[in-house]
Design a protein around this motif. Structure first.
Motif, PDB file in Angstrom:
ATOM      1  N   CYS A   1      -3.910  -3.786  -4.084  1.00 33.95           N
ATOM      2  CA  CYS A   1      -4.420  -2.502  -3.585  1.00 33.95           C
ATOM      3  C   CYS A   1      -3.617  -2.042  -2.369  1.00 33.95           C
ATOM      4  O   CYS A   1      -2.834  -2.799  -1.799  1.00 33.95           O
ATOM      5  N   GLY A   2      -3.831  -0.787  -1.996  1.00 32.95           N
ATOM      6  CA  GLY A   2      -3.165  -0.227  -0.814  1.00 32.95           C
ATOM      7  C   GLY A   2      -1.765   0.279  -1.088  1.00 32.95           C
ATOM      8  O   GLY A   2      -0.919   0.283  -0.190  1.00 32.95           O
ATOM      9  N   GLN A   3      -1.527   0.759  -2.298  1.00 30.20           N
ATOM     10  CA  GLN A   3      -0.181   1.231  -2.651  1.00 30.20           C
ATOM     11  C   GLN A   3       0.337   2.285  -1.672  1.00 30.20           C
ATOM     12  O   GLN A   3       1.523   2.332  -1.366  1.00 30.20           O
ATOM     13  N   ASP A   4      -0.589   3.129  -1.191  1.00 34.36           N
ATOM     14  CA  ASP A   4      -0.183   4.212  -0.287  1.00 34.36           C
ATOM     15  C   ASP A   4      -0.228   3.782   1.185  1.00 34.36           C
ATOM     16  O   ASP A   4      -0.023   4.590   2.080  1.00 34.36           O
ATOM     17  N   LEU A   5      -0.484   2.500   1.450  1.00 34.90           N
ATOM     18  CA  LEU A   5      -0.615   2.053   2.842  1.00 34.90           C
ATOM     19  C   LEU A   5       0.295   0.895   3.218  1.00 34.90           C
ATOM     20  O   LEU A   5       0.775   0.815   4.353  1.00 34.90           O
ATOM     21  N   VAL A   6       0.490  -0.044   2.286  1.00 33.81           N
ATOM     22  CA  VAL A   6       1.188  -1.288   2.651  1.00 33.81           C
ATOM     23  C   VAL A   6       2.212  -1.696   1.593  1.00 33.81           C
ATOM     24  O   VAL A   6       2.040  -1.442   0.414  1.00 33.81           O
ATOM     25  N   ASP A   7       3.259  -2.346   2.060  1.00 28.04           N
ATOM     26  CA  ASP A   7       4.276  -2.881   1.160  1.00 28.04           C
ATOM     27  C   ASP A   7       4.699  -4.243   1.743  1.00 28.04           C
ATOM     28  O   ASP A   7       5.253  -4.277   2.847  1.00 28.04           O
ATOM     29  N   PRO A   8       4.440  -5.344   1.055  1.00 30.00           N
ATOM     30  CA  PRO A   8       3.833  -5.446  -0.253  1.00 30.00           C
ATOM     31  C   PRO A   8       2.350  -5.074  -0.231  1.00 30.00           C
ATOM     32  O   PRO A   8       1.712  -5.095   0.824  1.00 30.00           O
ATOM     33  N   MET A   9       1.839  -4.764  -1.428  1.00 29.77           N
ATOM     34  CA  MET A   9       0.433  -4.401  -1.527  1.00 29.77           C
ATOM     35  C   MET A   9      -0.459  -5.601  -1.204  1.00 29.77           C
ATOM     36  O   MET A   9      -0.020  -6.748  -1.245  1.00 29.77           O
ATOM     37  N   THR A  10      -1.714  -5.310  -0.878  1.00 31.65           N
ATOM     38  CA  THR A  10      -2.683  -6.360  -0.527  1.00 31.65           C
ATOM     39  C   THR A  10      -3.243  -6.999  -1.803  1.00 31.65           C
ATOM     40  O   THR A  10      -3.636  -6.293  -2.727  1.00 31.65           O
ATOM     41  N   THR A  11      -3.261  -8.329  -1.815  1.00 37.38           N
ATOM     42  CA  THR A  11      -3.788  -9.054  -2.984  1.00 37.38           C
ATOM     43  C   THR A  11      -5.248  -9.412  -2.736  1.00 37.38           C
ATOM     44  O   THR A  11      -5.583 -10.028  -1.717  1.00 37.38           O
ATOM     45  N   VAL A  12      -6.087  -9.017  -3.675  1.00 37.49           N
ATOM     46  CA  VAL A  12      -7.522  -9.293  -3.559  1.00 37.49           C
ATOM     47  C   VAL A  12      -7.999  -9.965  -4.841  1.00 37.49           C
ATOM     48  O   VAL A  12      -7.630  -9.551  -5.942  1.00 37.49           O
ATOM     49  N   VAL A  13      -8.807 -11.022  -4.684  1.00 37.32           N
ATOM     50  CA  VAL A  13      -9.474 -11.604  -5.852  1.00 37.32           C
ATOM     51  C   VAL A  13     -10.865 -10.988  -5.922  1.00 37.32           C
ATOM     52  O   VAL A  13     -11.637 -11.066  -4.950  1.00 37.32           O
ATOM     53  N   ARG A  14     -11.159 -10.358  -7.056  1.00 37.63           N
ATOM     54  CA  ARG A  14     -12.481  -9.747  -7.231  1.00 37.63           C
ATOM     55  C   ARG A  14     -13.291 -10.573  -8.231  1.00 37.63           C
ATOM     56  O   ARG A  14     -12.845 -10.817  -9.352  1.00 37.63           O
ATOM     57  N   VAL A  15     -14.461 -10.988  -7.786  1.00 36.79           N
ATOM     58  CA  VAL A  15     -15.363 -11.754  -8.651  1.00 36.79           C
ATOM     59  C   VAL A  15     -16.651 -10.955  -8.768  1.00 36.79           C
ATOM     60  O   VAL A  15     -17.304 -10.656  -7.763  1.00 36.79           O
ATOM     61  N   SER A  16     -17.005 -10.600 -10.000  1.00 36.73           N
ATOM     62  CA  SER A  16     -18.234  -9.844 -10.205  1.00 36.73           C
ATOM     63  C   SER A  16     -19.393 -10.826 -10.356  1.00 36.73           C
ATOM     64  O   SER A  16     -19.224 -11.893 -10.961  1.00 36.73           O
TER      65      SER A  16
END
Ligand SMILES: C[S@@+](CC[C@H](N)C(=O)[O-])C[C@H]1O[C@@H](n2cnc3c(N)ncnc32)[C@H](O)[C@@H]1O
Length: 200
Positions: free
Chosen positions: A184-199
């Protein structure tokens, strides 16, 4: 660079982000909550990376941030997302003091609060989203975070390149839950932020 991108994306929150960055670079460093070498990277490495997670948080969500430390990511999310309510869970008193001072200064007290304690011990209302950055390996983090997630909610754990391995190692805690790696954060950070999402 991140500063300009944050200003463009969150113009109404930018004054709050700037005040928070100042708190981190001054009292945060003086009180040992953030390393002195981090001051140059506060916007890129800390604020923008955490703000990147905001796009994963549903409207009007109740959020719990486990192990907030100096407020990352929970305070950043509370600043850029005026629609959400955030509970920052942090066991160490001096970190809680810092968080409460920043919340008072930024007048966020209606929507952002601090609960002192360990995530596995605290008694708080369940949340739509439970976030964490740099607190514990995913398998341990999930044993603390999943009991705090309301039905239909999710855990968002900021991770780096270890995310696939951490997901494998968390198999026994995940059981039949799905864990996805999201950039996420394509328009904010490079490299993008990696998030693990667990529902839940
Ligand atoms: C490495 S710091 C990370 C702080 C912040 N999340 C960040 O990314 O800058 C880990 C934080 O987790 C907190 N912590 C450790 N064990 C915890 C637990 N069981 N429940 C909640 N917080 C915990 C520590 O006090 C510390 O503030």
């Amino acid at each position: 660079m991140s500063r300009e991108l944050l200003l463009a994306k969150y113009p109404e929150s930018f004054a709050g982000l700037t005040s928070y960055a100042h708190w981190l670079a001054t009292a945060g460093v003086e009180r040992g909550l953030i390393g002195p070498r981090e001051t140059e990277r506060i916007w890129d490495r800390h604020i923008a990376n955490c703000a990147a997670m905001a796009e994963l948080i549903p409207a009007n969500a109740r959020v719990i941030d486990i192990g907030s430390g100096a407020g990352l990511p929970g305070l950043v999310l509370g600043i850029v997302r005026p629609d959400i309510h955030v509970t920052l869970i942090e066991p160490l008193q001096r970190r809680c003091d810092f968080l409460n001072e920043v919340i008072a200064d930024l007048e966020l007290g209606q929507r952002v609060e601090v609960t002192r304690g360990r995530a596995q011990d605290v008694s708080v209302a369940k949340a739509d989203v439970v976030t964490a950055r740099a607190v514990a390996p995913l398998n341990k983090l999930l044993t603390w975070a999943l009991p705090l997630v309301a039905p239909g909610g999710q855990v968002l754990a900021m991770k780096g390149s270890s995310a696939p391995t951490e997901i494998e190692e968390a198999a026994s805690v995940l059981k039949n839950r799905n864990a996805e790696i999201i950039l996420c954060g394509q328009d904010l950070v490079d490299p993008m932020t990696t998030v693990v999402r667990v529902s839940s």
